[in-house]
Write a protein that holds these residues in place. Structure first.
Motif, PDB file in Angstrom:
ATOM      1  N   LYS A  26       0.854  -1.211  -0.004  1.00  0.00           N
ATOM      2  CA  LYS A  26      -0.054  -0.068  -0.095  1.00  0.00           C
ATOM      3  C   LYS A  26       0.832   1.220   0.145  1.00  0.00           C
ATOM      4  O   LYS A  26       0.781   2.226  -0.750  1.00  0.00           O
ATOM      5  N   ASN A  27       2.037   1.229   0.637  1.00  0.00           N
ATOM      6  CA  ASN A  27       2.499   2.447   0.986  1.00  0.00           C
ATOM      7  C   ASN A  27       3.816   2.589   0.156  1.00  0.00           C
ATOM      8  O   ASN A  27       4.387   3.687  -0.233  1.00  0.00           O
ATOM      9  N   TYR A  28       4.439   1.719  -0.401  1.00  0.00           N
ATOM     10  CA  TYR A  28       5.655   1.655  -1.228  1.00  0.00           C
ATOM     11  C   TYR A  28       5.627   1.071  -2.659  1.00  0.00           C
ATOM     12  O   TYR A  28       6.446   1.110  -3.290  1.00  0.00           O
ATOM     13  N   LYS A  56       0.084   7.395  -7.870  1.00  0.00           N
ATOM     14  CA  LYS A  56      -1.354   7.696  -6.996  1.00  0.00           C
ATOM     15  C   LYS A  56      -1.289   7.345  -5.291  1.00  0.00           C
ATOM     16  O   LYS A  56      -2.002   7.748  -4.941  1.00  0.00           O
ATOM     17  N   ARG A  57       0.005   6.879  -5.021  1.00  0.00           N
ATOM     18  CA  ARG A  57       0.145   6.449  -3.606  1.00  0.00           C
ATOM     19  C   ARG A  57       0.373   7.782  -2.929  1.00  0.00           C
ATOM     20  O   ARG A  57       0.893   8.582  -3.422  1.00  0.00           O
ATOM     21  N   ASP A  58      -0.105   7.578  -1.603  1.00  0.00           N
ATOM     22  CA  ASP A  58       0.197   8.803  -0.772  1.00  0.00           C
ATOM     23  C   ASP A  58       1.621   8.927  -0.217  1.00  0.00           C
ATOM     24  O   ASP A  58       2.366   7.683  -0.100  1.00  0.00           O
ATOM     25  N   GLY A  59       2.302  10.215  -0.030  1.00  0.00           N
ATOM     26  CA  GLY A  59       3.560  10.018   0.562  1.00  0.00           C
ATOM     27  C   GLY A  59       4.705   9.875  -0.507  1.00  0.00           C
ATOM     28  O   GLY A  59       5.760   9.608   0.045  1.00  0.00           O
ATOM     29  N   VAL A  60       4.302  10.155  -1.640  1.00  0.00           N
ATOM     30  CA  VAL A  60       5.578  10.032  -2.569  1.00  0.00           C
ATOM     31  C   VAL A  60       6.243  11.255  -2.718  1.00  0.00           C
ATOM     32  O   VAL A  60       5.966  12.355  -2.767  1.00  0.00           O
ATOM     33  N   SER A  61       7.593  11.015  -2.432  1.00  0.00           N
ATOM     34  CA  SER A  61       8.345  12.473  -2.318  1.00  0.00           C
ATOM     35  C   SER A  61       8.442  13.162  -3.570  1.00  0.00           C
ATOM     36  O   SER A  61       8.128  12.583  -4.605  1.00  0.00           O
ATOM     37  N   ASP A  62       8.832  14.377  -3.384  1.00  0.00           N
ATOM     38  CA  ASP A  62       8.989  15.171  -4.712  1.00  0.00           C
ATOM     39  C   ASP A  62       9.942  14.569  -5.707  1.00  0.00           C
ATOM     40  O   ASP A  62       9.622  14.653  -7.084  1.00  0.00           O
ATOM     41  N   MET A  65       8.284  11.435  -7.190  1.00  0.00           N
ATOM     42  CA  MET A  65       7.206  11.925  -8.045  1.00  0.00           C
ATOM     43  C   MET A  65       7.651  12.534  -9.527  1.00  0.00           C
ATOM     44  O   MET A  65       7.323  12.144 -10.554  1.00  0.00           O
TER      45      MET A  65
END
Length: 102
Positions: A26-28, A56-62, A65
């Motif tokens: 879910k996170n990575y 689409k995942r939350d918490g992807v660093s700039d 991204m």
């Protein structure tokens, strides 16, 4: 002889392992998604699918991204979907304006 206590412990360990695996996915993202997004030998449609799932995942660093959007833009360009490619490049500039050329 297996006791009830050992069975309960095995169930607990299996549940925790499954929960951790789900958390990682879910996170990575899966290793397969990450590999597909950055592998030059993967078909462009598969690159788009993999990168889109990671985007689409939350918490992807700039920084991540930025890399994901660039890879997806290249895949869109390979498929002659230029408007989508340019839209991703525009997002790259918004995410990291100081680093959009690299």
């Amino acid at each position: 002889m297996i006791t009830v206590r050992r069975i309960a412990l095995l169930i607990l360990v299996a549940t925790l392992s499954l929960s951790f695996y789900i958390f990682l996915q879910k996170n990575y993202g899966t290793q397969a998604q990450i590999a597909a997004c950055f592998d030059d030998d993967v078909a462009a449609r598969d690159v788009i699918k993999a990168c889109s799932g990671l985007i689409k995942r939350d918490g992807v660093s700039d920084n991540n991204m930025h890399l994901l959007l660039k890879e997806r833009a290249l895949a869109y360009y390979d498929l002659d979907e230029h408007e989508k490619a340019f839209a991703d490049i525009d997002q790259v500039v918004q995410v990291q304006p100081e680093n959009h050329i690299t």
